[in-house]
Design a protein around this motif. Sequence first.
Motif, PDB file in Angstrom:
ATOM      1  N   TYR A   6       0.837  -1.202   0.000  1.00 32.25           N
ATOM      2  CA  TYR A   6       0.000   0.000   0.000  1.00 32.25           C
ATOM      3  C   TYR A   6       0.874   1.254   0.000  1.00 32.25           C
ATOM      4  N   LEU A   7       1.984   1.206   0.737  1.00 28.16           N
ATOM      5  CA  LEU A   7       2.920   2.331   0.736  1.00 28.16           C
ATOM      6  C   LEU A   7       3.519   2.525  -0.658  1.00 28.16           C
ATOM      7  N   GLY A   8       3.813   1.424  -1.326  1.00 30.42           N
ATOM      8  CA  GLY A   8       4.320   1.501  -2.690  1.00 30.42           C
ATOM      9  C   GLY A   8       3.339   2.168  -3.636  1.00 30.42           C
ATOM     10  N   LEU A   9       2.038   1.956  -3.413  1.00 32.09           N
ATOM     11  CA  LEU A   9       1.016   2.597  -4.242  1.00 32.09           C
ATOM     12  C   LEU A   9       1.093   4.115  -4.111  1.00 32.09           C
ATOM     13  N   PHE A  10       1.286   4.607  -2.891  1.00 29.46           N
ATOM     14  CA  PHE A  10       1.381   6.058  -2.689  1.00 29.46           C
ATOM     15  C   PHE A  10       2.675   6.615  -3.293  1.00 29.46           C
ATOM     16  N   LEU A  11       3.743   5.843  -3.257  1.00 27.77           N
ATOM     17  CA  LEU A  11       4.973   6.267  -3.925  1.00 27.77           C
ATOM     18  C   LEU A  11       4.762   6.373  -5.439  1.00 27.77           C
ATOM     19  N   LEU A  12       4.043   5.407  -5.998  1.00 25.56           N
ATOM     20  CA  LEU A  12       3.764   5.429  -7.431  1.00 25.56           C
ATOM     21  C   LEU A  12       2.876   6.623  -7.786  1.00 25.56           C
ATOM     22  N   LEU A  13       1.866   6.871  -6.963  1.00 19.37           N
ATOM     23  CA  LEU A  13       1.007   8.033  -7.190  1.00 19.37           C
ATOM     24  C   LEU A  13       1.803   9.330  -7.068  1.00 19.37           C
ATOM     25  N   GLY A  14       2.743   9.350  -6.119  1.00 16.07           N
ATOM     26  CA  GLY A  14       3.586  10.526  -5.969  1.00 16.07           C
ATOM     27  C   GLY A  14       4.418  10.783  -7.208  1.00 16.07           C
ATOM     28  N   LYS A  15       4.962   9.731  -7.802  1.00 11.02           N
ATOM     29  CA  LYS A  15       5.743   9.874  -9.029  1.00 11.02           C
ATOM     30  C   LYS A  15       4.866  10.334 -10.180  1.00 11.02           C
ATOM     31  N   TRP A  16       3.658   9.800 -10.264  1.00  9.57           N
ATOM     32  CA  TRP A  16       2.733  10.198 -11.336  1.00  9.57           C
ATOM     33  C   TRP A  16       2.368  11.673 -11.209  1.00  9.57           C
ATOM     34  N   ILE A  17       2.110  12.116  -9.980  1.00 10.59           N
ATOM     35  CA  ILE A  17       1.778  13.530  -9.754  1.00 10.59           C
ATOM     36  C   ILE A  17       2.969  14.413 -10.089  1.00 10.59           C
ATOM     37  N   ARG A  18       4.177  13.988  -9.718  1.00 12.26           N
ATOM     38  CA  ARG A  18       5.383  14.763 -10.037  1.00 12.26           C
ATOM     39  C   ARG A  18       5.533  14.926 -11.556  1.00 12.26           C
ATOM     40  N   MET A  19       5.198  13.885 -12.296  1.00 16.98           N
ATOM     41  CA  MET A  19       5.333  13.939 -13.750  1.00 16.98           C
ATOM     42  C   MET A  19       4.258  14.809 -14.390  1.00 16.98           C
ATOM     43  N   ARG A  20       3.115  14.947 -13.715  1.00 11.34           N
ATOM     44  CA  ARG A  20       1.982  15.655 -14.311  1.00 11.34           C
ATOM     45  C   ARG A  20       1.811  17.078 -13.802  1.00 11.34           C
ATOM     46  N   SER A  21       2.366  17.385 -12.642  1.00  8.97           N
ATOM     47  CA  SER A  21       2.104  18.676 -12.002  1.00  8.97           C
ATOM     48  C   SER A  21       3.288  19.618 -12.174  1.00  8.97           C
ATOM     49  N   ALA A  22       3.062  20.749 -12.838  1.00  8.57           N
ATOM     50  CA  ALA A  22       4.121  21.744 -13.009  1.00  8.57           C
ATOM     51  C   ALA A  22       4.531  22.343 -11.677  1.00  8.57           C
ATOM     52  N   MET A  23       3.565  22.516 -10.774  1.00 11.69           N
ATOM     53  CA  MET A  23       3.872  23.094  -9.469  1.00 11.69           C
ATOM     54  C   MET A  23       4.814  22.182  -8.682  1.00 11.69           C
ATOM     55  N   MET A  24       4.551  20.889  -8.692  1.00 12.63           N
ATOM     56  CA  MET A  24       5.408  19.944  -7.982  1.00 12.63           C
ATOM     57  C   MET A  24       6.800  19.901  -8.604  1.00 12.63           C
ATOM     58  N   GLN A  25       6.868  20.036  -9.906  1.00 11.50           N
ATOM     59  CA  GLN A  25       8.159  20.039 -10.581  1.00 11.50           C
ATOM     60  C   GLN A  25       8.960  21.289 -10.232  1.00 11.50           C
ATOM     61  N   ASN A  26       8.284  22.431 -10.181  1.00 14.98           N
ATOM     62  CA  ASN A  26       8.976  23.675  -9.846  1.00 14.98           C
ATOM     63  C   ASN A  26       9.428  23.709  -8.404  1.00 14.98           C
ATOM     64  N   LEU A  27       8.751  22.947  -7.540  1.00 13.64           N
ATOM     65  CA  LEU A  27       9.153  22.855  -6.134  1.00 13.64           C
ATOM     66  C   LEU A  27      10.211  21.770  -5.913  1.00 13.64           C
ATOM     67  N   PHE A  28      10.521  21.004  -6.959  1.00 13.46           N
ATOM     68  CA  PHE A  28      11.489  19.900  -6.871  1.00 13.46           C
ATOM     69  C   PHE A  28      11.073  18.867  -5.827  1.00 13.46           C
ATOM     70  N   LEU A  29       9.785  18.676  -5.634  1.00 15.85           N
ATOM     71  CA  LEU A  29       9.328  17.735  -4.620  1.00 15.85           C
ATOM     72  C   LEU A  29       9.541  16.299  -5.089  1.00 15.85           C
ATOM     73  N   PRO A  30      10.256  15.474  -4.311  1.00 21.64           N
ATOM     74  CA  PRO A  30      10.408  14.057  -4.667  1.00 21.64           C
ATOM     75  C   PRO A  30       9.082  13.319  -4.577  1.00 21.64           C
ATOM     76  N   ALA A  31       8.975  12.214  -5.281  1.00 20.76           N
ATOM     77  CA  ALA A  31       7.757  11.407  -5.230  1.00 20.76           C
ATOM     78  C   ALA A  31       7.468  10.928  -3.819  1.00 20.76           C
ATOM     79  N   SER A  32       8.518  10.697  -3.031  1.00 18.37           N
ATOM     80  CA  SER A  32       8.316  10.233  -1.659  1.00 18.37           C
ATOM     81  C   SER A  32       7.611  11.271  -0.804  1.00 18.37           C
ATOM     82  N   VAL A  33       7.934  12.539  -1.001  1.00 18.11           N
ATOM     83  CA  VAL A  33       7.275  13.605  -0.246  1.00 18.11           C
ATOM     84  C   VAL A  33       5.830  13.755  -0.700  1.00 18.11           C
ATOM     85  N   ILE A  34       5.610  13.762  -2.012  1.00 14.79           N
ATOM     86  CA  ILE A  34       4.247  13.890  -2.535  1.00 14.79           C
ATOM     87  C   ILE A  34       3.389  12.715  -2.073  1.00 14.79           C
ATOM     88  N   GLY A  35       3.912  11.516  -2.212  1.00 15.47           N
ATOM     89  CA  GLY A  35       3.168  10.332  -1.785  1.00 15.47           C
ATOM     90  C   GLY A  35       2.910  10.319  -0.299  1.00 15.47           C
TER      91      GLY A  35
END
Length: 468
Positions: free
Chosen positions: A12-41
Amino acid sequence: MSADQIGFALLYLGLFLLLGKWIRMRSAMMQNLFLPASVIGGFLALIVGPEILGRIMGNFTGEDSFWATGLVTPEIMEVWSALPGLMINIVFATLFIGTVLPNLQRVWDIGGPQLAFGWTLGWGQYVVGLLLAMLVLVPFYDMPPFIGALIEIGFEGGHGTAAGLQDTFVELGFPEAYDIAVGLATVGILTGVVAGIALINWGVRRDKAQIITDVKGLSPTQKAGIVEPQDRGKGAQKTVRPESIDAFTFHFTIVGVAILVGYIILQGITWLEATLFGSDFMTYVPLFPLAMIGGFIVQIFVSKFDVSELVDRNTITSIQGFSLDILITSAIATVSIAVIGDYLVPFLLLAGFGIAWNIFGFFVFGPRMMPDYWLERAIGDFGQSTGVTATGLMLIRVADPEMKSPATEGFGYKQLVFEPFLGGGLVTALSAPLIFMWGPWPFLLLAIAMTVLGLIVGLFYFGKRRLG
């Protein structure tokens, strides 16, 4: 708890990591903040967990409802809560394995500036906290003097140290200190991540950063956290044949040995202390700085006896990165945001003054203490001083994703001296009882002396090296 529940919690934790990576790839705001997938997830898991979604739904469905815990069950939270304390041992055990071991001069040169900076911030938190306690919290809110120690206990010690001191606070006659310390740990992690990312972005845009120097110049794939196809190297090396043992498995066993060596060292010191002195101070020392020493010892044997060069640094780094991703996601996902209640004003004062001191130290002491890469180095110690070791490591990874600066190496060297005392070490664990026994003024004088020591070494030794 069954093995199935533990396994599902990890998946289940892996699912949130995957979602975090997907959001990082899709969100310009997350990219500009340099947020890792682990933080987003991690924040995503926090939002849908019992602390936010669960509390909201509980108001409508009742505390006994399935929805009262959100989309994360208590069993999952129990597993996730244990992961940061386990994974931090792997992260630190891997710091030296597969590398060329440094001599003491290199440890001092690379780790010394960050030790002086972190030492100043850590002891300074006691100075700020005790002054606040004696001038405001004790006379106006009738709180015990040791309340001033909670800034360092909550910020640098974190949830684990606060939880470990729960019985101590009861014995000292103020059990409410536990809730305040946990609240400060929560604010510290959240502030460390948010303010730390903001400081990194400030540094990039003001040309203070030396690794990430041009945000606008990054390609869309770079901002999304994707390596360009033409830049993809071979990565980890297959040093052993898979029919005997998989290369990743082999390297994981090496890391396990390092942690075991650290554990044996810790248990041996604890036994000697109890036998010779009848005390239990070493029981408050966490395992991960000893795991780092274990990794150092293992690497000595590897350097001497690994004639076939079986240990590959790239594979060790992959294990470290995996552990750090799990650590960050689970740590953020299990943050407690319970309301402090009757002690809201003292809590806000402690949090506000603690954060202000750390930000002041970052801007004033950081560039003057670090001989090079000041932002990449200082951001890690700012993160640790605000939101425990894992936050510091995460911020360094954001500022220096490929570890090109000495920030990660220096951070590891610094822990050898820092962690046995501050950040969950002896001083952190014993500060409240010592203030209770000695009174606030002797401990305050000690904290001032240690802060001044850090300032002198940082500003007048390493600072002059920068100017030279």
